[in-house]
Design a protein around this motif. Structure first.
Motif, mmCIF file in Angstrom:
data_model
loop_
_atom_site.group_PDB
_atom_site.id
_atom_site.type_symbol
_atom_site.label_atom_id
_atom_site.label_comp_id
_atom_site.label_asym_id
_atom_site.label_seq_id
_atom_site.Cartn_x
_atom_site.Cartn_y
_atom_site.Cartn_z
ATOM 1 N N GLU A 79 0.820 -1.365 -0.109
ATOM 2 C CA GLU A 79 0.024 0.015 0.097
ATOM 3 C C GLU A 79 0.957 1.164 -0.051
ATOM 4 O O GLU A 79 1.852 1.043 0.559
ATOM 5 C CB GLU A 79 -0.651 -0.102 1.322
ATOM 6 N N MET A 80 0.483 2.332 -0.505
ATOM 7 C CA MET A 80 1.095 3.806 -0.544
ATOM 8 C C MET A 80 0.219 4.590 0.200
ATOM 9 O O MET A 80 -1.068 4.761 -0.379
ATOM 10 C CB MET A 80 1.490 4.160 -2.005
ATOM 11 N N ARG A 199 3.510 -2.492 8.420
ATOM 12 C CA ARG A 199 2.504 -3.224 7.774
ATOM 13 C C ARG A 199 2.850 -3.197 6.216
ATOM 14 O O ARG A 199 1.815 -3.104 5.403
ATOM 15 C CB ARG A 199 1.158 -2.749 8.204
ATOM 16 N N HIS A 200 3.679 -3.069 5.653
ATOM 17 C CA HIS A 200 4.179 -2.906 4.351
ATOM 18 C C HIS A 200 3.783 -1.814 3.311
ATOM 19 O O HIS A 200 3.083 -1.749 2.558
ATOM 20 C CB HIS A 200 4.036 -4.473 3.660
ATOM 21 N N ILE A 201 3.334 -0.706 4.113
ATOM 22 C CA ILE A 201 2.683 0.273 3.532
ATOM 23 C C ILE A 201 4.112 1.434 3.435
ATOM 24 O O ILE A 201 4.873 1.590 4.200
ATOM 25 C CB ILE A 201 1.928 1.303 4.490
ATOM 26 N N ALA A 202 4.180 1.931 2.318
ATOM 27 C CA ALA A 202 5.013 3.033 1.981
ATOM 28 C C ALA A 202 4.242 4.495 2.226
ATOM 29 O O ALA A 202 3.319 4.496 1.883
ATOM 30 C CB ALA A 202 5.495 2.922 0.384
ATOM 31 N N TYR A 203 4.976 5.093 3.096
ATOM 32 C CA TYR A 203 4.474 6.455 3.445
ATOM 33 C C TYR A 203 5.135 7.672 2.833
ATOM 34 O O TYR A 203 6.415 7.712 2.530
ATOM 35 C CB TYR A 203 4.609 6.601 4.979
ATOM 36 N N GLN A 204 4.362 8.668 2.407
ATOM 37 C CA GLN A 204 5.045 9.778 1.803
ATOM 38 C C GLN A 204 4.081 11.114 2.168
ATOM 39 O O GLN A 204 3.003 11.042 2.272
ATOM 40 C CB GLN A 204 5.032 9.868 0.508
ATOM 41 N N TRP A 205 5.039 11.974 2.837
ATOM 42 C CA TRP A 205 4.429 13.262 3.412
ATOM 43 C C TRP A 205 4.727 14.512 2.470
ATOM 44 O O TRP A 205 6.142 14.624 2.347
ATOM 45 C CB TRP A 205 4.743 13.574 4.683
#
Ligand code: FAD
Length: 389
Positions: A79-80, A199-205
């Motif tokens: 997920e992203m 949880r295998h999420i790529a985060y971007q702010w």
């Protein structure tokens, strides 16, 4: 020494091209000025981490490179989660929604580099790895190219492939026009262990001071890429470990709880490079030598590997054309690549500029853009399909 192709630059992109062509029967030399760093004996983590698209992973798998990676050291992204700078707007991409098992894989540069280099050897003996050696001059003739090496050897070839990175020496020798400007930002990279699972999420702010990204690494670890002003990057690098962890945790809105530093921060200056031509008679450019984009989309290597795939296709489908350096043949590669490169240059450059702008109307509009896109599954689908290639 006579070759069909000399590839100058053995980074991920140039070395992958060599591997992908090693069964083509073409005689090749890969010239690289630096020996690749060996894998460390300990379990330490590389601070250079890449998001590899499923398309790039399949390509590397097709050429028996992906299988060589240590699976315990890379992580899928399912997920992203992307956030605007108003603390409310967001955009989500989920692999499940588009029937995929992952959106990308996060892997260490040195693992990838080692796997590609370990695949260079050709049973047919048609690949010569010339390393570490610097090229000192290139002379272009109508029928061939002379490549002079610093060790005194003179190589002759039908085609030179410039894969020597964003400040390409080959591009300069060929007199190819390009526009380049500095983003006046530094891509600060560091790895952290986290209190909560990613949880295998790529985060971007998307923040007023730049773009902060967390890419998931195995277990409770993330790789940070914070593209920020040169002044802030210097300030962050001068902080103590505890202060840096605190600043990054705050900037990431404490999403993954408390952080602990695993690898010290390293900074990379960020530049935009647009190249006018990808080919000339007896020359083709691939990878960062052909385009320099902002890392906010995590697509530089993937774009370069797509160049590689297209050049391999062009050369393998050359039919009766025996001359790999033939300009009409190389133009096919250029035509096939221009649109993809331009699209990514425009998107990454446009997003960088949009979020670097302090105008309040633009601030509202860009955050609204995230929200609207998030509500439009068809648009989201089109955007993500491009990144999967
Ligand atoms: C902070 C940051 C984060 C990034 N994150 C991502 C990501 O998540 N995903 C992604 O896809 N991309 C990412 N990128 C982009 C990625 O790093 C580049 O696109 C990629 O490294 C380009 O590979 P390359 O092989 O074309 O060039 P390089 O890696 O620069 O390799 C060029 C090679 O050529 C050699 N060379 C140079 N000159 C000569 C010469 N004269 N003779 C012989 N050899 C020579 C060099 O030694 C080097 O080995 C990121 C970039 C940055 C700065």
């Amino acid at each position: 020494m006579k070759f069909d192709i000399i590839i100058i630059g053995g980074g991920l992109v140039g070395a992958s091209l060599t591997v992908a062509l090693k069964d083509s029967g073409l005689k090749m030399a890969l010239v690289e000025s630096r020996l690749p760093a060996p894998l460390p004996d300990d379990a330490s983590w590389d601070s250079r981490i890449y998001a590899i698209s499923p398309g790039s992973a399949s390509f590397l798998q097709e050429h028996d490179v992906w299988q060589k990676l240590d699976r315990s050291r890379f992580s899928p992204v399912s997920e992203m989660a992307i956030f605007g700078d108003d603390h409310a707007s967001h955009l989500n991409f989920n692999a499940y929604d588009i029937g995929m098992s992952e959106l990308a894989f996060i892997a260490e540069n040195r693992q990838l580099q080692t796997a590609v280099w370990d695949s260079l050897e050709s049973p047919a003996g048609n690949v010569e790895v010339v390393c570490p050696v610097q090229c000192t001059s290139i002379v272009w003739h109508e029928s061939h190219v002379d490549v002079q090496l610093a060790d005194g050897n003179l190589l002759q070839t039908a085609l030179v492939v410039g894969a020597d990175g964003v400040n390409s020496w080959v591009r300069e020798q060929a007199g190819i026009e390009f526009s380049k400007y500095a983003y006046e930002q530094i891509g600060l990279v560091a790895n952290f262990s986290t209190e909560h699972s990613h949880r295998h999420i790529a985060y971007q702010w998307f923040r007023r001071d730049g773009v902060l990204a967390f890419l998931p690494l195995p277990d409770n670890r993330v790789s940070m890429v914070w593209s920020t002003t040169e002044a802030q990057a210097t300030e962050l690098r001068e902080l103590s470990e505890a202060e840096l962890c605190q600043r990054v945790a705050e900037a990431s809105e404490h999403t993954l709880g408390e952080l602990q530093l695993i690898t010290p921060p390293v900074g990379f200056p960020l530049n935009f490079v647009h190249v006018k031509e990808l080919v000339k008679p007896r020359l083709a450019l691939i990878g960062d030598a052909a385009h320099g984009i902002h890392p906010l989309a995590g697509q530089g290597v993937n774009l370069g590997l797509r160049d590689t795939r297209e050049l391999v296709k062009t050369l393998n489908e050359r039919g009766l054309q025996t001359d790999c350096g033939d300009y009409r043949l190389l133009r096919r590669y250029e035509r096939a690549r221009k649109e993809d490169i331009l699209a990514l240059e425009l998107v990454t450059d446009g997003l960088q500029k949009l979020f670097a702008n302090k105008n309040p109307t633009l601030t509202r509009l860009r955050n609204l853009g995230f929200e609207i896109t998030n509500q439009l599954p068809l648009l989201k689908n089109r955007l993500i399909q491009h990144a999967l290639n």
